[in-house]
Design a protein around this motif. Structure first.
Motif, PDB file in Angstrom:
ATOM      1  N   HIS A 248      -1.473   8.963  -1.395  1.00  0.00           N
ATOM      2  CA  HIS A 248      -2.286   8.659  -2.570  1.00  0.00           C
ATOM      3  C   HIS A 248      -3.145   9.870  -2.944  1.00  0.00           C
TER       4      HIS A 248
ATOM      5  N   ALA B 106      -7.451   1.166  -7.661  1.00  0.00           N
ATOM      6  CA  ALA B 106      -6.035   1.182  -8.019  1.00  0.00           C
ATOM      7  C   ALA B 106      -5.929   1.542  -9.489  1.00  0.00           C
TER       8      ALA B 106
ATOM      9  N   ASN C 163      -1.338   1.678  -8.148  1.00  0.00           N
ATOM     10  CA  ASN C 163      -1.329   2.733  -7.136  1.00  0.00           C
ATOM     11  C   ASN C 163      -2.743   3.020  -6.652  1.00  0.00           C
ATOM     12  N   GLU C 164      -2.935   2.956  -5.341  1.00  0.00           N
ATOM     13  CA  GLU C 164      -4.248   3.172  -4.772  1.00  0.00           C
ATOM     14  C   GLU C 164      -4.688   4.630  -4.924  1.00  0.00           C
TER      15      GLU C 164
ATOM     16  N   HIS D 120     -11.025  -2.191  -8.538  1.00  0.00           N
ATOM     17  CA  HIS D 120     -11.338  -2.067  -7.125  1.00  0.00           C
ATOM     18  C   HIS D 120     -10.166  -2.599  -6.296  1.00  0.00           C
ATOM     19  N   ALA D 121      -9.908  -1.963  -5.163  1.00  0.00           N
ATOM     20  CA  ALA D 121      -8.799  -2.364  -4.292  1.00  0.00           C
ATOM     21  C   ALA D 121      -9.300  -2.500  -2.867  1.00  0.00           C
ATOM     22  N   ASP D 122      -8.741  -3.476  -2.160  1.00  0.00           N
ATOM     23  CA  ASP D 122      -9.070  -3.691  -0.748  1.00  0.00           C
ATOM     24  C   ASP D 122      -7.818  -3.406   0.071  1.00  0.00           C
ATOM     25  N   VAL D 123      -7.851  -2.311   0.825  1.00  0.00           N
ATOM     26  CA  VAL D 123      -6.735  -1.967   1.716  1.00  0.00           C
ATOM     27  C   VAL D 123      -7.190  -2.058   3.172  1.00  0.00           C
TER      28      VAL D 123
ATOM     29  N   GLN E 106     -10.307  -1.207   4.149  1.00  0.00           N
ATOM     30  CA  GLN E 106     -11.136  -0.041   4.445  1.00  0.00           C
ATOM     31  C   GLN E 106     -12.499  -0.382   5.028  1.00  0.00           C
TER      32      GLN E 106
ATOM     33  N   VAL F 202     -12.494   2.703  -3.127  1.00  0.00           N
ATOM     34  CA  VAL F 202     -11.043   2.548  -3.134  1.00  0.00           C
ATOM     35  C   VAL F 202     -10.675   1.782  -4.400  1.00  0.00           C
TER      36      VAL F 202
ATOM     37  N   LYS G  77       0.838  -1.204   0.000  1.00  0.00           N
ATOM     38  CA  LYS G  77       0.000   0.000   0.000  1.00  0.00           C
ATOM     39  C   LYS G  77       0.873   1.254   0.000  1.00  0.00           C
TER      40      LYS G  77
ATOM     41  N   CYS H 288      -8.709   7.082  -4.370  1.00  0.00           N
ATOM     42  CA  CYS H 288     -10.108   7.005  -3.955  1.00  0.00           C
ATOM     43  C   CYS H 288     -10.971   7.893  -4.824  1.00  0.00           C
TER      44      CYS H 288
END
Length: 247
Positions: free
Chosen positions: A193, A232, A237-238, A218-221, A223, A230, A189, A240
């Motif tokens: 960003h 990428a 690169n993440e 879609h990204a899961d960090v 959240q 969220v 991560k 929002c």
């Protein structure tokens, strides 16, 4: 919105911090900006009223990523004397000099109190009208391909291009977004960003569809359930997509 008009805009830079309120205070003094919104989940720092710029948002993450910092700020100066003065003032505030392998260069590389790297530039006419922050500098494996994505995502247009760097800007004031070629791939991560907001005329759903169609995912960090999306970019690169629109 006209045909091909971007459905989202770049609105802020988000920084993971151990103590976001203290770090926001440091950057407010370092940039001579003004305090923005603050609550138990974030502390914002905004450019002076009427000055172009992209706000900074500090959020609590403990510990922030120890990986490579792929996004950093370049600060503008108007003369060599001002550059020296700015560096001295920042060191007095608690910054420290940082060696990232830059060698002999005309700019100064510093770190803020939480170790985030940034640069104080030598005077450069191309940054006239930028405000205190000359550029948001992002590493890219393929700067031309990534710039095509961020041009569409942000609404910023190319102003300078070379083999290894593509520079975007919104109009002729405010900071630049510089995509700089790097051999280092995205890994883990990012500590810094970018955030987008949907353009009101397009709406959030349309903005999300367009970003996904252009190569975002879609990204899961971790959240959980949040009011924003969220995502990428095509290099991982993440970023929002926030809920509230902009005109």
């Amino acid at each position: 919105m006209g045909p091909g008009a971007p459905s989202s805009r770049l609105v802020q830079v988000v920084v993971d911090a151990r103590d976001p309120w203290a770090l926001a205070g440091w950057w407010r003094r370092a940039l001579d900006w003004r305090p923005g919104y603050s609550d138990d989940h974030e502390a914002d720092v905004d450019p002076p009223e009427g000055e172009p710029g992209v706000g900074l948002v500090f959020v609590p993450v403990d510990p922030p990523s120890a990986g490579r910092q792929r996004l950093h700020l370049d600060l503008d100066t108007s003369s060599v004397a001002e550059q020296r003065l700015v560096v001295a003032e920042l060191l007095d505030l608690g910054a420290r000099r940082l060696d990232v392998g830059q060698g002999e260069v005309p700019w100064e590389v510093l770190a803020d109190p939480e170790g985030n790297a940034f640069c104080v530039l030598d005077p450069r006419p191309e940054y006239d009208g930028s405000g205190r922050v000359a550029a948001l500098v992002a590493e890219a494996h393929d700067p031309h391909a990534l710039a095509a994505f961020w041009r569409a995502a942000s609404g910023w247009e190319p102003v300078r291009t070379s083999d290894d760097v593509v520079v975007l800007r919104r109009g002729d004031t405010g900071p630049h977004l510089e995509l700089v070629r790097s051999p280092h791939p995205h890994a883990g991560k990012n500590r810094w960003h970018l955030d987008l907001r949907p353009v009101r005329a397009a709406g959030r759903d349309a903005a999300l569809r367009e970003l996904l169609a252009r190569g975002a995912r879609h990204a899961d960090v971790g959240q959980g359930q949040v009011a924003w999306d969220v995502l990428a970019d095509p290099e991982g690169n993440e970023f929002c997509l926030l809920a509230g629109p902009v005109d």
